[in-house]
Design an enzyme around this catalytic site. Structure first.
Site, PDB file in Angstrom:
ATOM      1  N   CYS A 114       0.821  -1.223   0.000  1.00 36.59           N
ATOM      2  CA  CYS A 114       0.000   0.000   0.000  1.00 36.59           C
ATOM      3  C   CYS A 114       0.851   1.267   0.000  1.00 36.59           C
ATOM      4  CB  CYS A 114      -0.927   0.026   1.204  1.00 36.59           C
ATOM      5  SG  CYS A 114      -1.951  -1.433   1.333  1.00 36.59           S
ATOM      6  N   HIS A 261      -3.223   7.289   2.483  1.00 40.58           N
ATOM      7  CA  HIS A 261      -3.623   5.954   2.051  1.00 40.58           C
ATOM      8  C   HIS A 261      -4.996   5.655   2.653  1.00 40.58           C
ATOM      9  CE1 HIS A 261      -3.859   1.791   1.302  1.00 40.58           C
ATOM     10  NE2 HIS A 261      -3.545   1.408   2.523  1.00 40.58           N
ATOM     11  N   ASN A 291      -9.859  -0.087   0.145  1.00 38.88           N
ATOM     12  CA  ASN A 291      -8.392  -0.015   0.136  1.00 38.88           C
ATOM     13  C   ASN A 291      -7.875  -0.586  -1.187  1.00 38.88           C
ATOM     14  OD1 ASN A 291      -5.652  -0.401   0.498  1.00 38.88           O
ATOM     15  ND2 ASN A 291      -5.832  -1.286   2.550  1.00 38.88           N
TER      16      ASN A 291
HETATM   17  O1  UT7 Z   1      -3.543  -1.115   3.948  1.00 36.72           O
HETATM   18  C1  UT7 Z   1      -2.716  -1.712   4.903  1.00 36.72           C
HETATM   19  C2  UT7 Z   1      -3.094  -1.294   6.223  1.00 36.72           C
HETATM   20  N1  UT7 Z   1      -4.299  -1.980   6.659  1.00 36.72           N
HETATM   21  C3  UT7 Z   1      -4.954  -1.446   7.646  1.00 36.72           C
HETATM   22  O2  UT7 Z   1      -4.565  -0.380   8.061  1.00 36.72           O
HETATM   23  C4  UT7 Z   1      -6.106  -2.171   8.263  1.00 36.72           C
HETATM   24  C5  UT7 Z   1      -6.060  -1.950   9.735  1.00 36.72           C
HETATM   25  N2  UT7 Z   1      -7.106  -2.614  10.525  1.00 36.72           N
HETATM   26  C6  UT7 Z   1      -8.398  -2.229  10.468  1.00 36.72           C
HETATM   27  O3  UT7 Z   1      -8.771  -1.389   9.665  1.00 36.72           O
HETATM   28  C7  UT7 Z   1      -9.350  -2.830  11.477  1.00 36.72           C
HETATM   29  O4  UT7 Z   1      -8.622  -3.519  12.451  1.00 36.72           O
HETATM   30  C8  UT7 Z   1     -10.402  -3.788  10.844  1.00 36.72           C
HETATM   31  C9  UT7 Z   1     -11.417  -2.996  10.040  1.00 36.72           C
HETATM   32  C10 UT7 Z   1      -9.718  -4.811   9.977  1.00 36.72           C
HETATM   33  C11 UT7 Z   1     -11.165  -4.520  11.935  1.00 36.72           C
HETATM   34  O5  UT7 Z   1     -11.783  -3.583  12.826  1.00 36.72           O
HETATM   35  P1  UT7 Z   1     -11.648  -3.771  14.396  1.00 36.72           P
HETATM   36  O6  UT7 Z   1     -12.432  -2.695  15.024  1.00 36.72           O
HETATM   37  O7  UT7 Z   1     -10.172  -3.831  14.701  1.00 36.72           O
HETATM   38  O8  UT7 Z   1     -12.367  -5.135  14.633  1.00 36.72           O
HETATM   39  P2  UT7 Z   1     -11.799  -6.500  15.239  1.00 36.72           P
HETATM   40  O9  UT7 Z   1     -10.795  -7.103  14.310  1.00 36.72           O
HETATM   41  O10 UT7 Z   1     -11.382  -6.253  16.640  1.00 36.72           O
HETATM   42  O11 UT7 Z   1     -13.073  -7.399  15.223  1.00 36.72           O
HETATM   43  C12 UT7 Z   1     -14.206  -7.084  16.029  1.00 36.72           C
HETATM   44  C13 UT7 Z   1     -15.270  -8.125  15.796  1.00 36.72           C
HETATM   45  C14 UT7 Z   1     -14.782  -9.563  15.894  1.00 36.72           C
HETATM   46  O12 UT7 Z   1     -15.799 -10.311  16.517  1.00 36.72           O
HETATM   47  P3  UT7 Z   1     -15.681 -10.705  18.067  1.00 36.72           P
HETATM   48  O13 UT7 Z   1     -14.426 -11.514  18.168  1.00 36.72           O
HETATM   49  O14 UT7 Z   1     -15.584  -9.395  18.795  1.00 36.72           O
HETATM   50  O15 UT7 Z   1     -16.943 -11.467  18.312  1.00 36.72           O
HETATM   51  C15 UT7 Z   1     -14.676  -9.993  14.442  1.00 36.72           C
HETATM   52  O16 UT7 Z   1     -14.861 -11.391  14.290  1.00 36.72           O
HETATM   53  O17 UT7 Z   1     -15.807  -7.979  14.471  1.00 36.72           O
HETATM   54  C16 UT7 Z   1     -15.810  -9.247  13.820  1.00 36.72           C
HETATM   55  N3  UT7 Z   1     -15.640  -9.023  12.395  1.00 36.72           N
HETATM   56  C17 UT7 Z   1     -16.673  -8.781  11.566  1.00 36.72           C
HETATM   57  N4  UT7 Z   1     -18.003  -8.718  11.791  1.00 36.72           N
HETATM   58  C18 UT7 Z   1     -18.783  -8.434  10.729  1.00 36.72           C
HETATM   59  C19 UT7 Z   1     -14.492  -8.987  11.682  1.00 36.72           C
HETATM   60  N5  UT7 Z   1     -14.761  -8.730  10.391  1.00 36.72           N
HETATM   61  C20 UT7 Z   1     -16.113  -8.612  10.305  1.00 36.72           C
HETATM   62  C21 UT7 Z   1     -16.997  -8.331   9.247  1.00 36.72           C
HETATM   63  N6  UT7 Z   1     -18.299  -8.252   9.502  1.00 36.72           N
HETATM   64  N7  UT7 Z   1     -16.548  -8.105   7.980  1.00 36.72           N
END
Ligand code: UT7
Length: 337
Positions: A114, A261, A291
């Site tokens: 990225c 980005h 992204n």
């Molecule tokens: O380009 C390179 C750089 N990339 C990035 O910068 C990405 C950085 N990371 C992020 O943007 C975020 O961490 C995410 C958007 C990927 C995830 O958001 P989050 O607030 O960190 O959520 P999380 O990973 O802590 O997940 C929270 C919950 C989990 O469920 P439990 O364990 O709390 O029951 C996940 O299983 O959300 C669940 N979850 C989803 N639910 C519905 C994860 N993906 C999804 C989904 N739909 N697509």
């Protein structure tokens, strides 16, 4: 002679097919609400079955050349930043050169995921300042949908396809103008937090990326520990914007536009807050494009450029964070009418 590099043309291309959050939620266990709240994404564009990354790159490059009032014969080199090349080799840049009708000038790819465009801008700027090239086409192009595991809701909702391009041109001038400078970083100790392994099954012609269930052993798919990536991204981006301003003696208040980005709106907002910038001084496309990896920064630039928001003399701060982790920033004094 003091050479500086200037952006003299800007272009972008997005494939026609739009995949909405609603449609995605029929494919994996997710919802429009979750995706919008956690990421700011509403939709993403998906490459057509018969398109390759080089096709997206070629369209964006054509638009940038047209914008610059130049033809491929005026170009001395092509650099394509991509994580999703058409083939392992030859380079996507060489395919783009062929598709644009160019001959006998250097063309190569760079891979910083990225951060590819930010890295590419730093590299090309150095080469132009060193007198190696007069005009360079720099493209960020990706078909990320081809390296997604379309059964993994934690990653497949985040990415999209597209390409953005700029034409850079040398000018002899004393004052700091055009590309003012860059800072780049990489820390390979974080490599396991965001990665995709070879081979690249989606690269085969005629394969519909949406038909691929790329989660079988040996196939390529993005894997990410989202939470940890998020934390490091916010910290490192905060540091790197401070570093680039310090290096070139620029005050926060002098920045007119943040062109970040586009990974997650919450990361963008954290960087704008760190810079004490109003969110309306930030290019925002994550809602429309998701992204698009190396295409993300040039597409965001193209977006505000086409909206007529950029004015000659304004100061732009470009930044990106990527797998590796690789991150960086460029400062640009906008010099285009
Ligand atoms: O380009 C390179 C750089 N990339 C990035 O910068 C990405 C950085 N990371 C992020 O943007 C975020 O961490 C995410 C958007 C990927 C995830 O958001 P989050 O607030 O960190 O959520 P999380 O990973 O802590 O997940 C929270 C919950 C989990 O469920 P439990 O364990 O709390 O029951 C996940 O299983 O959300 C669940 N979850 C989803 N639910 C519905 C994860 N993906 C999804 C989904 N739909 N697509």
């Amino acid at each position: 002679m003091t050479l500086r590099s200037h952006i003299v043309g800007v272009g972008g291309y997005l494939p026609e097919r739009i995949l909405s959050n609603a449609e995605l939620s029929t494919m994996v266990d997710t919802s429009d609400e979750w995706i919008r709240e956690r990421t700011g994404i509403r939709q993403r564009h998906i490459i057509a079955k018969d398109q390759h990354t080089s096709d997206l790159a070629t369209e964006a490059a054509k638009q940038a050349l047209e914008d610059a009032g130049l033809s491929i014969d005026d170009i001395d080199a092509i650099v394509v930043a991509t994580t999703t090349p058409d083939l392992i080799f030859p380079s996507t840049a060489s395919i783009v050169q062929y598709k644009l009708g160019g001959r006998d000038f250097p063309a190569w790819d760079i891979q910083a995921v990225c951060s590819g465009f930010v890295y590419g801008l730093a590299q090309v700027d150095g080469m132009i300042r060193g007198g190696m090239f007069r005009r360079v086409l720099l493209v960020g192009a990706e078909s990320m949908s081809r390296i997604m595991d379309w059964q993994d809701r934690s990653t497949c909702v985040l990415f999209g396809d597209g390409a953005g391009a700029v034409v850079l041109e040398a000018r002899d001038e004393r004052e700091a103008n055009g590309i003012i400078g860059s800072v780049l970083h990489c820390d390979g100790s974080y490599r396991h937090l965001l990665m995709a392994s070879h081979p690249h099954p989606g690269a085969a012609p005629g394969v519909d990326p949406m038909d691929l269930k790329i989660d079988s052993a040996g196939a390529a798919a993005v894997e990410m520990k989202g939470n940890e990536v998020f934390r490091v991204a916010v910290t490192k981006l905060g540091e790197v914007v401070g570093e680039v301003l310090g290096k070139y003696g620029v005050r926060q208040s002098e920045i007119d536009w943040l062109i970040p980005h586009q990974a997650n709106i919450r990361i963008l907002q954290a960087t704008a807050k760190k810079l004490k910038m109003s969110p309306d001084r930030m290019a925002l496309t994550v809602d429309q494009h998701a992204n698009t990896s190396a295409a993300s920064v040039p597409l965001a630039l193209n977006h505000i450029y086409r909206e007529g928001k950029l004015e000659k003399g304004q100061l732009l701060l470009l930044e990106a964070f990527a797998g590796g982790f690789a991150w960086g920033a460029n400062l640009v004094r906008w010099s285009k009418d």
